[in-house]
Design a protein around this motif. Structure first.
Motif, short mmCIF file in Angstrom:
data_model
loop_
_atom_site.label_atom_id
_atom_site.label_comp_id
_atom_site.label_asym_id
_atom_site.label_seq_id
_atom_site.Cartn_x
_atom_site.Cartn_y
_atom_site.Cartn_z
N LYS A 53 0.83 -1.19 0.00
CA LYS A 53 0.00 0.00 0.00
C LYS A 53 0.87 1.25 0.00
CE LYS A 53 -3.35 2.67 2.67
NZ LYS A 53 -3.99 2.86 3.99
N ASP A 54 0.58 2.15 -0.92
CA ASP A 54 1.16 3.49 -0.91
C ASP A 54 0.32 4.32 0.05
OD1 ASP A 54 1.96 6.11 -1.34
OD2 ASP A 54 2.23 5.85 -3.51
N GLU A 55 0.90 4.68 1.18
CA GLU A 55 0.18 5.35 2.26
C GLU A 55 0.25 6.87 2.16
OE1 GLU A 55 -1.54 4.52 6.32
OE2 GLU A 55 -2.02 4.51 4.20
N THR A 56 0.79 7.38 1.07
CA THR A 56 0.95 8.83 0.90
C THR A 56 -0.39 9.55 1.07
OG1 THR A 56 2.78 8.50 -0.64
CG2 THR A 56 1.71 10.66 -0.66
N ARG A 57 -0.36 10.59 1.90
CA ARG A 57 -1.59 11.35 2.20
C ARG A 57 -1.70 12.63 1.40
NH1 ARG A 57 -5.68 13.14 2.30
NH2 ARG A 57 -7.18 13.50 3.97
N GLU A 58 -0.58 13.29 1.12
CA GLU A 58 -0.62 14.56 0.41
C GLU A 58 0.38 14.58 -0.73
OE1 GLU A 58 0.22 17.50 3.38
OE2 GLU A 58 -1.69 17.25 4.41
N PRO A 59 -0.07 14.57 -1.98
CA PRO A 59 -1.45 14.33 -2.41
C PRO A 59 -1.82 12.87 -2.19
CG PRO A 59 -0.01 14.44 -4.31
CD PRO A 59 0.83 14.78 -3.12
N ALA A 60 -3.07 12.59 -1.91
CA ALA A 60 -3.51 11.26 -1.48
C ALA A 60 -3.27 10.20 -2.55
CB ALA A 60 -4.99 11.30 -1.12
N GLU A 61 -2.64 9.10 -2.14
CA GLU A 61 -2.52 7.91 -2.97
C GLU A 61 -3.43 6.81 -2.40
OE1 GLU A 61 -0.85 7.20 -5.76
OE2 GLU A 61 0.06 9.18 -6.01
N LYS A 62 -3.03 6.25 -1.22
CA LYS A 62 -3.86 5.27 -0.52
C LYS A 62 -4.31 4.14 -1.45
CE LYS A 62 -3.92 7.82 3.27
NZ LYS A 62 -3.34 7.42 4.56
N ASN A 63 -3.37 3.62 -2.25
CA ASN A 63 -3.67 2.57 -3.21
C ASN A 63 -2.67 1.44 -3.10
OD1 ASN A 63 -1.36 3.57 -4.65
ND2 ASN A 63 -2.68 5.14 -5.55
N LEU A 64 -2.89 0.37 -3.88
CA LEU A 64 -2.00 -0.78 -3.89
C LEU A 64 -1.13 -0.78 -5.14
CD1 LEU A 64 -4.51 -3.56 -2.73
CD2 LEU A 64 -3.06 -2.07 -1.33
N LYS A 65 0.13 -1.21 -4.97
CA LYS A 65 1.08 -1.26 -6.06
C LYS A 65 1.87 -2.57 -5.99
CE LYS A 65 1.50 3.77 -6.27
NZ LYS A 65 2.36 4.97 -6.13
N LEU A 66 2.61 -2.89 -7.04
CA LEU A 66 3.41 -4.11 -7.10
C LEU A 66 4.90 -3.78 -7.17
CD1 LEU A 66 1.42 -6.10 -9.85
CD2 LEU A 66 1.10 -6.18 -7.36
N ALA A 67 5.71 -4.70 -6.62
CA ALA A 67 7.16 -4.63 -6.76
C ALA A 67 7.69 -6.06 -6.85
CB ALA A 67 7.79 -3.89 -5.60
N PHE A 68 8.86 -6.26 -7.45
CA PHE A 68 9.38 -7.60 -7.71
C PHE A 68 10.85 -7.71 -7.29
CE2 PHE A 68 5.90 -6.80 -10.57
CZ PHE A 68 5.19 -7.99 -10.58
N ALA A 69 11.26 -8.93 -6.95
CA ALA A 69 12.65 -9.17 -6.56
C ALA A 69 13.05 -10.59 -6.94
CB ALA A 69 12.83 -8.96 -5.05
N ASP A 70 14.34 -10.80 -7.13
CA ASP A 70 14.85 -12.15 -7.43
C ASP A 70 14.98 -12.99 -6.17
OD1 ASP A 70 15.06 -11.66 -10.17
OD2 ASP A 70 17.08 -10.82 -9.95
N GLU A 71 15.22 -12.34 -5.03
CA GLU A 71 15.35 -13.02 -3.76
C GLU A 71 14.31 -12.50 -2.79
OE1 GLU A 71 17.35 -15.51 -3.43
OE2 GLU A 71 18.46 -15.23 -5.31
N LEU A 72 13.88 -13.36 -1.87
CA LEU A 72 12.85 -12.98 -0.92
C LEU A 72 13.22 -11.73 -0.14
CD1 LEU A 72 10.16 -13.51 0.52
CD2 LEU A 72 11.35 -15.17 1.98
N GLU A 73 14.48 -11.62 0.27
CA GLU A 73 14.93 -10.48 1.06
C GLU A 73 15.26 -9.26 0.20
OE1 GLU A 73 17.80 -11.50 4.18
OE2 GLU A 73 17.19 -13.60 3.98
N GLY A 74 15.00 -9.33 -1.12
CA GLY A 74 15.20 -8.21 -1.99
C GLY A 74 16.60 -8.19 -2.60
N PRO A 75 16.93 -7.09 -3.28
CA PRO A 75 16.21 -5.82 -3.32
C PRO A 75 14.98 -5.86 -4.24
CG PRO A 75 18.14 -5.70 -4.72
CD PRO A 75 18.22 -7.02 -4.02
#
Length: 313
Positions: free
Chosen positions: A208-230
């Motif tokens: 969740k993008d929790e940004t309030r100003e300007p409001a986002e409050k939405n869901l986004k995706l991110a990917f990694a090759d390893e569980l611990e990232g990056p």
């Protein structure tokens, strides 16, 4: 070959993703109600759309930890040992989280407090923990959102009580010994409610993008090759023109489903996709127990469901 290896490994259900195990498997949803003061609630579904509360929507486990004694945001997975492992938010202000395990989702171990952020004096909270199992390394990663006063000043604002979260994590093989807490994800914005699952030999995070100003409050995706990232830069929003939080994901017969709390609308939402690119909001198809809040999905067998159905309020 790597993709095939991961496909074979991830046949066990995860709290974040529910891969089809057998024709008689069913979906189980762990959640909380109100402020989380009465504990763990469970519901089940055979099609992922119509959900029915178990035990007449009474609690399966009462919270015992922290002065607040809350059990918010319960995340349950089936681990490599066959047990169900659960983590949850114990308080609005504590620097740790709750943990317990069970063989049948009915009888639970002694509740344990894991002090994951005690080393950071300026930590304000530890919210919405989740756990993901990596069978390749036989390790569990527990991750959560915390605000550390003074950290990441570039996104610090006064709104939302000046919370400014990032994702942190620890790993364990036995839920007794834990690695040192580290930063998991800083996407460049205030973020919370991450859930991570395997995807084509890699790992996918819904956050969740929790940004309030300007409001986002939405869901986004991110990917990694390893569980611990990056983890990669966050995608464009996958949810619509409403505030969304607390995602949990299932994958069944080629269809991705992201369930989430439309918390300002006081109802649950559902978006679906076959390619993770084009999403359709099918919230109108969803029937959930009244008052359901942030939780997660795991798959169980018909035999396990039968035992849960026999539990009396």
């Amino acid at each position: 070959m790597k993709a095939i290896y991961f496909l074979l490994l991830f046949i066990l259900p995860f709290c974040q993703s529910s891969f089809a195990q057998s024709p008689d498997s069913v979906f189980l949803f762990s959640y909380f109600k109100g402020n989380g003061e009465d504990g763990l609630h469970l519901a089940y579904s055979r099609d992922g759309l119509s959900w029915e509360a178990l035990k007449n929507d009474q609690s399966f486990l009462k919270p015992e930890l922290s002065p607040d004694k809350l059990m918010r945001d319960p995340c349950i997975i089936r681990g490599g040992d066959g047990l169900f492992h659960m983590v949850w938010t114990v308080s609005w202000t504590q620097k740790g989280i709750g943990y317990a395990h069970s063989a049948d989702l009915i009888h639970w171990s002694k509740q344990q407090y894991i002090p994951v952020m005690e080393q950071e004096e300026q930590t304000r909270n530890t919210w919405a923990p989740e756990v993901t199992y990596d069978p390749q390394h036989n390790v569990y990663m527990i991750y959560w959102a915390s605000t550390i006063t003074g950290a990441f000043p570039e996104t610090q604002i006064a709104a939302d009580n000046a919370y400014n979260h990032r994702m942190y994590y620890t790993t364990t093989k036995n839920f007794k010994e834990y690695t040192e807490t580290q930063l998991l994800y800083d996407p460049g914005f205030n973020c919370i409610d991450a859930t991570i699952l395997p995807y084509q030999g890699r790992w996918m995070m819904v956050i969740k993008d929790e940004t309030r100003e300007p409001a986002e409050k939405n869901l986004k995706l991110a990917f990694a090759d390893e569980l611990e990232g990056p983890y990669s830069e966050a995608s464009k929003p996958i949810t619509g023109d409403y505030w969304a939080e607390g995602p949990t994901v299932s994958y069944d017969q080629g269809l991705w489903r992201v369930y989430f709390d439309k918390y300002t609308d006081k109802k649950f939402g559902l978006i679906e996709s076959s390619d993770l690119k084009t999403w359709t909001d099918n919230s109108q198809k969803l029937t959930m127990p009244n008052g359901i809040r942030h939780g997660t999905i795991v798959k169980i067998s018909n035999n396990e469901l039968a035992k849960l159905l026999r539990v009396k309020p």
